[in-house]
Each structure stands twice: as structure tokens, then as C-alpha cells.
Scaffold this motif. Structure first.
Motif, short mmCIF file in Angstrom:
data_model
loop_
_atom_site.label_atom_id
_atom_site.label_comp_id
_atom_site.label_asym_id
_atom_site.label_seq_id
_atom_site.Cartn_x
_atom_site.Cartn_y
_atom_site.Cartn_z
N TYR A 189 0.79 -1.23 0.00
CA TYR A 189 0.00 0.00 0.00
C TYR A 189 0.82 1.28 0.00
O TYR A 189 0.27 2.37 0.15
N TRP A 190 2.14 1.16 -0.18
CA TRP A 190 2.96 2.37 -0.26
C TRP A 190 3.92 2.33 -1.45
O TRP A 190 4.81 3.17 -1.55
N ASN A 191 3.74 1.36 -2.35
CA ASN A 191 4.68 1.25 -3.47
C ASN A 191 4.10 1.75 -4.79
O ASN A 191 4.59 1.43 -5.87
N TRP A 192 3.00 2.51 -4.71
CA TRP A 192 2.44 3.17 -5.89
C TRP A 192 3.30 4.38 -6.23
O TRP A 192 3.76 5.07 -5.33
N PRO A 193 3.53 4.69 -7.51
CA PRO A 193 3.01 4.05 -8.71
C PRO A 193 3.96 3.04 -9.36
O PRO A 193 3.70 2.58 -10.46
N HIS A 215 -0.24 4.29 -14.95
CA HIS A 215 0.59 4.93 -13.93
C HIS A 215 1.79 4.04 -13.66
O HIS A 215 1.68 2.80 -13.59
N CYS A 216 2.94 4.66 -13.49
CA CYS A 216 4.18 3.90 -13.28
C CYS A 216 5.27 4.85 -12.82
O CYS A 216 5.06 6.05 -12.70
N GLY A 217 6.45 4.30 -12.53
CA GLY A 217 7.60 5.14 -12.19
C GLY A 217 7.55 5.67 -10.78
O GLY A 217 7.20 4.97 -9.83
N THR A 218 7.87 6.95 -10.64
CA THR A 218 7.92 7.61 -9.34
C THR A 218 6.98 8.80 -9.33
O THR A 218 6.55 9.28 -10.38
N SER A 219 6.65 9.26 -8.11
CA SER A 219 5.73 10.39 -7.97
C SER A 219 6.27 11.36 -6.94
O SER A 219 6.79 10.94 -5.90
N ASN A 225 5.14 10.88 -15.70
CA ASN A 225 4.43 12.15 -15.50
C ASN A 225 3.38 12.04 -14.41
O ASN A 225 2.22 12.42 -14.58
N GLU A 226 3.79 11.51 -13.26
CA GLU A 226 2.85 11.39 -12.15
C GLU A 226 2.67 12.73 -11.41
O GLU A 226 3.57 13.55 -11.39
#
Length: 479
Positions: A189-193, A215-219, A225-226
Motif C-alpha cells: 500500500y505504499w509502493n504506488w506508482p 501509472h508507473c515510475g515515481t511520484s 508524468n505522475e
């Protein structure tokens, strides 16, 4: 988890070239909308779409196998099959971000007031508001978390859905969604996105626009582009997203030279994300595992804020997202690209460019509302085939077609509908001539002979002159 983001806009349409050589004829390149079936009065369409008898999920076409399905058959007022689904309740996952990480304000419940079968083969997820102004709604997730394509193959996740039938100020804050999350998210529950999210359908505030996003990568920011993600949007045609059922699908393809994920509305591919759009590590982190599927209706949050704001005193509770079926298909690599045989809804929007076979047509970008593509350069003797159109057990009696024509004075022809053979007697037709230009659209209705069951539909074009006389964008049937 679908997160705060800015509004997404459709990809721009291309300008057309004035002339193109096709099949030995010099043909104008033009945008067309043809809806070949179903004169739908708005009142009749709304009434039919609001309370349909739920249809079974389409039979998988050759080359595909069905790995999950729920037709939502059951007694009215009962909950979902908990062998297939689990409820996500409260205002967030245990130990996860508050308000589901999106800023939405409802409390999710397992109550049949919020999540229930309607007895007609449909699931209804219904937001409610109590006297104190507190919102409740529903969110269900597949128990399975292993949905991914085999090596060299494909995975298809699809559902036939009518969005909450509410618009304008009464729809402020409604956020229905059909989507999937990477399996490593469950329990973390904390590894999005980074673990990936595939939004097959999202809608905000009752607008006739749906969004598809990866959605992917980092935010924030990062290669995807998060928190906006890599997304696009389109409109429902024929009936609006709210007034009728439409089919939403995602196809994840590992059979292509560059792995890609494609998003569809009523069989039309309007958004594609390819592995080479991001770095290899980002793609691998988002795709080297299974996914689980989610259906929910949120109220409020960052997404709806970007489209006019969340719920207020004018928002009307009690409007359901109605889900006919959810199915997951898998192919070892040889499966047909959508729409597969038997997977076309006669009462949704059949995009003209989604033909299975054709003769004499060309495909081009359209300037009609919703964008996308149409078939054009249609003249006497041309045809297009659409396999496996499902009319159901209640007879279709009408069709309507979105057409445009820049034909010269005196040039006209017939758009005809035939079943199962292009030489069979037409079940209906309409005449069309110049509409004011190859990009000047109108919807033309016609009556047809009663049709039930599943058929291959041919659109045929007949004229007394050799010149092109029509463009077609989409068609649909009505009862």
C-alpha cells in the motif's frame, strides 16, 4: 490507485490531404461517421439502457481462453460472489494512505445499499448520502492477483458498463472507475506508482468523457508524468456514457516487437502505451507481475477536482454504476486483435474502422466529436464486415448511422445493412447525399427487420454513379 491529476485531453486529429490514390480511383480523403444501425429516440434509448436485462459475457473468439468471468447473475438485493471478489471497506487500506490516497471523501462499505446485484444480471455500485451529509459507496476487487499475459501472448480485461446516469451539477463529485493494480500493491500500500496501475475507464462529474491511463515510475513527476500518468481520453458515441452501456477494455500485448498496452472504447483503440516510452526498469517494475481488477465509485478527490470540483449540496446521491459483466481473456499469441468475434454489442457504438474485413474503403482521422478514425472513399460496390454483433434475445428494430458526404450534386447512394453474407437481402437501408462536406456530420436513422441473436454484419454501399458518396464513423442498433 488513481490519484490526483490534471484533466486529460484527446490526441489531436490530423489534417487530411485533399486527395489520395486508392484502389485505382482518385478519392478525396475525408472523415466520416457512419452509424449503420438503429434509429434511437433519446427517450427510448434512455429507457432501454437504464434497465437492461444483463447479457452473458461474449464467448471468447478463436485463439483466446477465458481465465475469469462474472456475469453478476443472482437474486436482486444480494451481494457479489465472494469467491470472485473481496470488498475494500473504510476510507483506505490498513496502514495505507488516508482517503484511498486520492482525497475522495466517501466511506466504502460491503452493504447491499452500496453494492448489490439487481436480479437482471447486473451489478450496481451506488453512492449514498445520509442526513448528516456523509457519503458511502462501494469498491470491490478480484481475489485473484495473477492477471498478466503469457510470454509472447496477450491479456484482455473488459467490462460492459453504464456509468451513473446523472449529469450537470447533480453529478458533481461522481468518480466511477474500472481499473487494475499491480499485485505487489496488495499488502504493501505504499509502493504506488512503481508497481503499475492500468485505468481502463475513469469518468468525472457526469461528463461524456472517459479516460484511460497507465501509472508507473515515481511520484511526483518521473518517467510517467505522475500523478497524471500516461493517459488519453475520448467520448462515448451513439448514446452517452451515462445514458447507455458501453464496452471498456484493455489489451496487454507481449506478442509485438515492442510490448504495448492498448485501451479500447466499444472496440475502438484510442490510447496505447508502449514499453519504449519509458526506461526498461520502469516498465519492468510495472509489468513483471500480475494484476488485480477493481470496480468502484468514489465521491470527490483530486481527479474530479480537476473537472469542476467535488460533491456539494447540488449533488444527487443514489445513481448507480451498472456493470453487466467483467471478463479476462488470455491468448498464447495468435488471438485476433479486438474486437474479437462475438464481442460486439449491437446497442453500443460499433466504430466503422474496427471492421474485420473490407473492400474499397480507406481509414482516416476524423474531425467529428470524439475524434478517432472513420472509413471513407465509399462508393458503389464497397463493403465492410463486422463479425459477431450480439443483438440479444429482444429484437432490434432500428439502426442509426453517423455519416458525412461531400459528394457532387446529383451523386447519392444507399448505406445498407446485411446479415451473415454481403449478398443477402438488406434488412434495412437509408439514402444519403451531400451533407455539406466530407467532415459535415449527421446521424441518419432507419428502420430494420427484427433481428435477434449474434450475426456478422455487413455494411454495403450501393449507388448508380461510380463516384464516392459517403464517409462512415460509427453505427449502432436500437429496439
Amino acid at each position: 490507485m488513481h490519484d490526483t491529476r490534471v484533466p486529460l485531453t484527446p490526441l489531436p486529429t490530423q489534417k487530411r490531404h485533399p486527395m489520395r490514390e486508392t484502389s485505382g480511383r482518385r478519392r478525396p480523403l475525408r472523415r466520416a461517421l457512419v452509424a449503420v444501425l438503429g434509429a434511437l429516440s433519446l427517450a427510448a434509448t434512455a429507457a432501454t439502457a437504464a434497465t437492461p436485462a444483463g447479457a452473458s459475457a461474449p464467448t471468447p473468439p478463436s485463439g483466446w481462453s477465458q481465465v475469469f468471468v462474472d456475469d453478476f447473475n443472482g437474486t436482486a438485493g444480494t451481494g457479489v460472489n465472494t469467491n470472485n471478489w473481496q470488498y475494500a471497506t473504510g476510507t483506505g487500506y490498513p496502514g495505507g494512505a488516508a482517503n484511498w490516497g486520492t482525497g475522495e471523501i466517501e466511506t466504502m462499505t460491503s452493504s447491499t445499499n452500496n453494492v448489490s446485484l439487481d436480479g437482471n444480471g447486473n451489478l450496481r455500485i451506488t453512492p449514498r448520502r445520509d442526513a448528516a451529509g456523509n457519503w458511502t459507496s462501494g469498491r470491490i476487487e478480484t481475489r485473484r492477483t495473477d492477471f498478466q499475459p503469457p510470454s509472447g501472448g496477450k491479456l484482455r480485461i473488459e467490462s460492459r458498463i453504464q456509468l451513473p446516469n446523472v449529469t450537470g451539477t447533480a453529478a458533481r463529485g461522481y468518480w466511477p472507475a474500472f481499473w487494475a493494480l499491480g499485485s505487489p500493491y496488495r499488502g504493501n500500500y505504499w509502493n504506488w506508482p512503481s508497481v503499475g496501475e492500468l485505468d481502463i475507464m475513469e469518468n468525472a462529474n457526469g461528463l461524456n468523457t472517459v479516460h484511460a491511463t497507465m501509472h508507473c515510475g515515481t511520484s511526483p513527476g518521473g518517467p510517467c508524468n505522475e500523478t497524471s500518468g500516461i493517459g488519453s481520453s475520448t467520448t462515448c458515441q451513439g448514446t452517452t456514457c451515462q445514458a447507455g452501456f458501453h464496452t471498456y477494455a484493455m489489451e496487454w500485448d507481449r506478442s509485438t516487437s515492442v510490448e504495448e498496452i492498448r485501451f479500447y472504447l466499444d472496440g475502438r483503440n484510442y490510447h496505447t502505451v508502449r514499453a519504449n516510452q519509458v526506461d526498461a526498469t520502469t516498465w519492468a517494475n510495472a509489468t513483471n507481475h500480475g494484476y488485480f481488477v477493481i470496480l468502484n465509485v468514489a465521491m470527490g478527490g483530486g481527479f474530479v477536482d480537476a473537472f469542476g470540483g467535488g460533491p456539494d449540496g447540488n449533488t444527487v446521491p443514489g445513481h448507480s454504476m451498472v456493470v453487466d459483466y467483467v471478463q479476462v481473456l488470455q491468448s498464447s499469441g495468435g488471438g485476433t486483435t479486438p474486437p474479437p468475434t462475438g464481442n460486439r454489442d449491437a446497442y453500443g457504438t460499433v466504430q466503422a474502422e474496427s471492421f474485420d474485413q473490407q473492400s474499397g474503403t480507406l481509414t482516416e482521422s476524423t474531425t467529428d466529436s470524439g475524434g478517432g478514425q472513420n472509413i471513407g472513399a465509399l462508393a458503389n460496390g464497397d463493403w465492410a464486415l463486422y463479425k459477431g454483433v450480439n443483438f440479444g434475445s429482444t429484437a432490434a428494430k432500428q439502426f442509426s448511422a453517423r455519416v458525412a458526404s461531400g459528394a457532387a450534386s446529383g451523386v447519392s447512394g444507399l448505406v445498407e445493412v446485411r446479415l451473415d453474407s454481403r449478398t443477402s437481402t438488406p434488412i434495412g437501408s437509408f439514402a444519403v447525399g451531400n451533407t455539406g462536406g466530407w467532415q459535415s456530420w449527421r446521424t441518419v436513422p432507419a428502420n430494420i427487420s427484427d433481428v435477434t441473436g449474434t450475426h456478422d454484419v455487413y455494411l454495403t454501399f450501393t449507388s448508380g454513379q461510380p463516384a464516392d458518396f459517403v464517409n462512415v464513423n460509427w453505427f449502432t442498433f436500437g429496439r
